[in-house]
Design a protein around this motif. Structure first.
Motif, PDB file in Angstrom:
ATOM      1  N   GLU A  66      25.818  -8.835 -48.379  1.00  0.00           N
ATOM      2  CA  GLU A  66      25.986 -10.144 -47.755  1.00  0.00           C
ATOM      3  C   GLU A  66      26.061 -10.008 -46.238  1.00  0.00           C
ATOM      4  O   GLU A  66      25.519 -10.836 -45.500  1.00  0.00           O
ATOM      5  CB  GLU A  66      27.244 -10.818 -48.292  1.00  0.00           C
ATOM      6  N   ALA A  67      26.725  -8.956 -45.759  1.00  0.00           N
ATOM      7  CA  ALA A  67      26.814  -8.734 -44.321  1.00  0.00           C
ATOM      8  C   ALA A  67      25.439  -8.467 -43.716  1.00  0.00           C
ATOM      9  O   ALA A  67      25.106  -8.984 -42.644  1.00  0.00           O
ATOM     10  CB  ALA A  67      27.753  -7.564 -44.033  1.00  0.00           C
ATOM     11  N   ILE A  68      24.618  -7.660 -44.391  1.00  0.00           N
ATOM     12  CA  ILE A  68      23.279  -7.367 -43.881  1.00  0.00           C
ATOM     13  C   ILE A  68      22.436  -8.640 -43.836  1.00  0.00           C
ATOM     14  O   ILE A  68      21.724  -8.898 -42.862  1.00  0.00           O
ATOM     15  CB  ILE A  68      22.600  -6.285 -44.742  1.00  0.00           C
ATOM     16  N   ARG A  69      22.516  -9.455 -44.878  1.00  0.00           N
ATOM     17  CA  ARG A  69      21.754 -10.713 -44.907  1.00  0.00           C
ATOM     18  C   ARG A  69      22.128 -11.623 -43.747  1.00  0.00           C
ATOM     19  O   ARG A  69      21.301 -12.406 -43.260  1.00  0.00           O
ATOM     20  CB  ARG A  69      22.013 -11.457 -46.218  1.00  0.00           C
ATOM     21  N   SER A  70      23.376 -11.526 -43.290  1.00  0.00           N
ATOM     22  CA  SER A  70      23.842 -12.415 -42.223  1.00  0.00           C
ATOM     23  C   SER A  70      23.353 -11.983 -40.838  1.00  0.00           C
ATOM     24  O   SER A  70      23.538 -12.714 -39.863  1.00  0.00           O
ATOM     25  CB  SER A  70      25.373 -12.472 -42.221  1.00  0.00           C
ATOM     26  N   CYS A  71      22.741 -10.808 -40.739  1.00  0.00           N
ATOM     27  CA  CYS A  71      22.298 -10.286 -39.447  1.00  0.00           C
ATOM     28  C   CYS A  71      20.912 -10.809 -39.086  1.00  0.00           C
ATOM     29  O   CYS A  71      20.055 -11.001 -39.969  1.00  0.00           O
ATOM     30  CB  CYS A  71      22.267  -8.756 -39.481  1.00  0.00           C
ATOM     31  N   ASP A  72      20.682 -11.006 -37.809  1.00  0.00           N
ATOM     32  CA  ASP A  72      19.355 -11.367 -37.326  1.00  0.00           C
ATOM     33  C   ASP A  72      18.448 -10.148 -37.241  1.00  0.00           C
ATOM     34  O   ASP A  72      17.219 -10.266 -37.350  1.00  0.00           O
ATOM     35  CB  ASP A  72      19.459 -12.019 -35.946  1.00  0.00           C
ATOM     36  N   TYR A  73      19.043  -8.990 -37.046  1.00  0.00           N
ATOM     37  CA  TYR A  73      18.301  -7.735 -36.970  1.00  0.00           C
ATOM     38  C   TYR A  73      19.286  -6.578 -37.088  1.00  0.00           C
ATOM     39  O   TYR A  73      20.502  -6.757 -36.950  1.00  0.00           O
ATOM     40  CB  TYR A  73      17.505  -7.621 -35.653  1.00  0.00           C
ATOM     41  N   VAL A  74      18.760  -5.410 -37.355  1.00  0.00           N
ATOM     42  CA  VAL A  74      19.555  -4.186 -37.427  1.00  0.00           C
ATOM     43  C   VAL A  74      19.112  -3.258 -36.306  1.00  0.00           C
ATOM     44  O   VAL A  74      17.909  -3.088 -36.076  1.00  0.00           O
ATOM     45  CB  VAL A  74      19.371  -3.490 -38.800  1.00  0.00           C
TER      46      VAL A  74
ATOM     47  N   SER B 170      15.166  -4.752 -47.821  1.00  0.00           N
ATOM     48  CA  SER B 170      15.594  -5.341 -49.093  1.00  0.00           C
ATOM     49  C   SER B 170      16.259  -6.698 -48.899  1.00  0.00           C
ATOM     50  O   SER B 170      16.306  -7.518 -49.823  1.00  0.00           O
ATOM     51  CB  SER B 170      16.574  -4.404 -49.814  1.00  0.00           C
ATOM     52  N   TYR B 171      16.783  -6.930 -47.688  1.00  0.00           N
ATOM     53  CA  TYR B 171      17.478  -8.177 -47.399  1.00  0.00           C
ATOM     54  C   TYR B 171      16.746  -9.001 -46.346  1.00  0.00           C
ATOM     55  O   TYR B 171      17.305  -9.936 -45.776  1.00  0.00           O
ATOM     56  CB  TYR B 171      18.913  -7.866 -46.969  1.00  0.00           C
ATOM     57  N   GLY B 172      15.483  -8.648 -46.111  1.00  0.00           N
ATOM     58  CA  GLY B 172      14.645  -9.430 -45.211  1.00  0.00           C
ATOM     59  C   GLY B 172      15.039  -9.362 -43.756  1.00  0.00           C
ATOM     60  O   GLY B 172      14.827 -10.315 -43.002  1.00  0.00           O
ATOM     61  N   VAL B 173      15.597  -8.222 -43.342  1.00  0.00           N
ATOM     62  CA  VAL B 173      16.086  -8.077 -41.973  1.00  0.00           C
ATOM     63  C   VAL B 173      15.249  -7.031 -41.232  1.00  0.00           C
ATOM     64  O   VAL B 173      14.977  -5.949 -41.752  1.00  0.00           O
ATOM     65  CB  VAL B 173      17.576  -7.665 -41.967  1.00  0.00           C
TER      66      VAL B 173
ATOM     67  N   GLY C 141      22.135 -12.926 -30.628  1.00  0.00           N
ATOM     68  CA  GLY C 141      22.284 -13.122 -32.065  1.00  0.00           C
ATOM     69  C   GLY C 141      23.265 -12.146 -32.699  1.00  0.00           C
ATOM     70  O   GLY C 141      24.123 -11.567 -32.038  1.00  0.00           O
ATOM     71  N   THR C 142      23.118 -11.969 -34.013  1.00  0.00           N
ATOM     72  CA  THR C 142      23.981 -11.068 -34.779  1.00  0.00           C
ATOM     73  C   THR C 142      23.220  -9.797 -35.101  1.00  0.00           C
ATOM     74  O   THR C 142      22.169  -9.844 -35.749  1.00  0.00           O
ATOM     75  CB  THR C 142      24.458 -11.731 -36.083  1.00  0.00           C
ATOM     76  N   ALA C 143      23.740  -8.669 -34.642  1.00  0.00           N
ATOM     77  CA  ALA C 143      23.097  -7.372 -34.859  1.00  0.00           C
ATOM     78  C   ALA C 143      23.907  -6.557 -35.862  1.00  0.00           C
ATOM     79  O   ALA C 143      25.138  -6.559 -35.825  1.00  0.00           O
ATOM     80  CB  ALA C 143      22.982  -6.607 -33.547  1.00  0.00           C
ATOM     81  N   GLY C 144      23.208  -5.851 -36.725  1.00  0.00           N
ATOM     82  CA  GLY C 144      23.861  -4.973 -37.686  1.00  0.00           C
ATOM     83  C   GLY C 144      23.654  -3.512 -37.322  1.00  0.00           C
ATOM     84  O   GLY C 144      22.615  -3.139 -36.787  1.00  0.00           O
TER      85      GLY C 144
END
Length: 235
Positions: free
Chosen positions: A21-29, A50-53, A95-98
């Motif tokens: 869920e945390a990975i899905r919430s990211c705009d990019y890694v 796998s999570y479209g990031v 944005g949100t980075a992972g």
């Protein structure tokens, strides 16, 4: 801007529901790229996909690894260079980075320290750690009843044994000096949880000659090797 530091264990099979869920919430890694054939970067790309990031690969600054005289200083310089490289990407993208951390962010990983230096709000999601998986693979408990376990690095192993430690989880073992420990027991694993996994266990004198060949098999199969072991003095 926001950062999410996410432990992903030893690959896609260890991504927990919370981590997913945390990975899905990211705009990019953001991921360090060590070279063109970086196997760990490839795993991170697979997890993120796998999570479209999207994964933004950042060339990893060079680091002196051949036992520098000032090891803490060499690591500090490396971390500072990483902070500068990541800061550039974060300021450009927002944005949100992972950050996908191998194993768990709490143990012998620099990501939290680096992210703190960026001065950006962040949270941390735990992952399955190498010591946990080592214990599971060998079907053992890491300590005796009511007894401690000392977590250390290969660099400190002999000093810790000399100080009286008798039950040690040893990580970051590019080399493993087992001098004087012939009658100790070892439970060892490399590239745990992957197709290149290698395991050994037994009295150190009986298995020590098999350790380096097993490490090289793991390296040859994956292009990288990470190992961890439990060492225990005879009762």
């Amino acid at each position: 801007m926001r950062i999410r530091v996410v432990g992903v264990g030893m690959g896609p099979q260890h991504v927990t529901a919370e981590a997913a869920e945390a990975i899905r919430s990211c705009d990019y890694v953001i991921a360090a790229s060590k070279n063109d054939a970086d196997g760990l970067l490839a795993v991170r790309r697979s997890i993120a996909a796998s999570y479209g990031v999207e994964v933004v690969a950042v060339p990893d600054p060079p680091r002196e690894r051949d036992d520098p005289a000032d090891y803490p200083g060499a690591v500090r310089d490396w971390h500072a260079a990483r902070v500068a490289a990541y800061d550039t990407v974060l300021r450009e993208r927002g944005g949100t980075a992972g950050f996908l951390v191998w194993g768990d962010p709490s143990t012998y990983d620099s990501t939290i320290r680096i992210v703190e230096s960026l001065g950006i709000d962040f949270d941390v999601v735990p992952g399955i750690s190498a010591p946990q998986l080592l214990a599971a693979r060998h079907r053992i408990v890491l300590h005796g009843v009511g007894q401690p376990v000392h977590v250390t690095t290969a660099r400190r192993l002999q000093d810790d044994v000399a100080a009286g430690q008798t039950n040690l989880v040893v990580m970051l073992s590019r080399t493993l000096d087992l001098t004087g420990l012939d009658d100790w027991s070892i439970w060892w694993g490399a590239n745990l949880g992957t197709d290149s996994e290698e395991l050994l266990a037994g009295r150190i004198a009986d298995v020590v000659d098999s350790l380096e060949p097993a490490r090289e098999r793991a390296r040859d199969a994956a292009g990288w090797v990470m190992d961890v072991c439990l060492l225990r003095a005879p009762a």
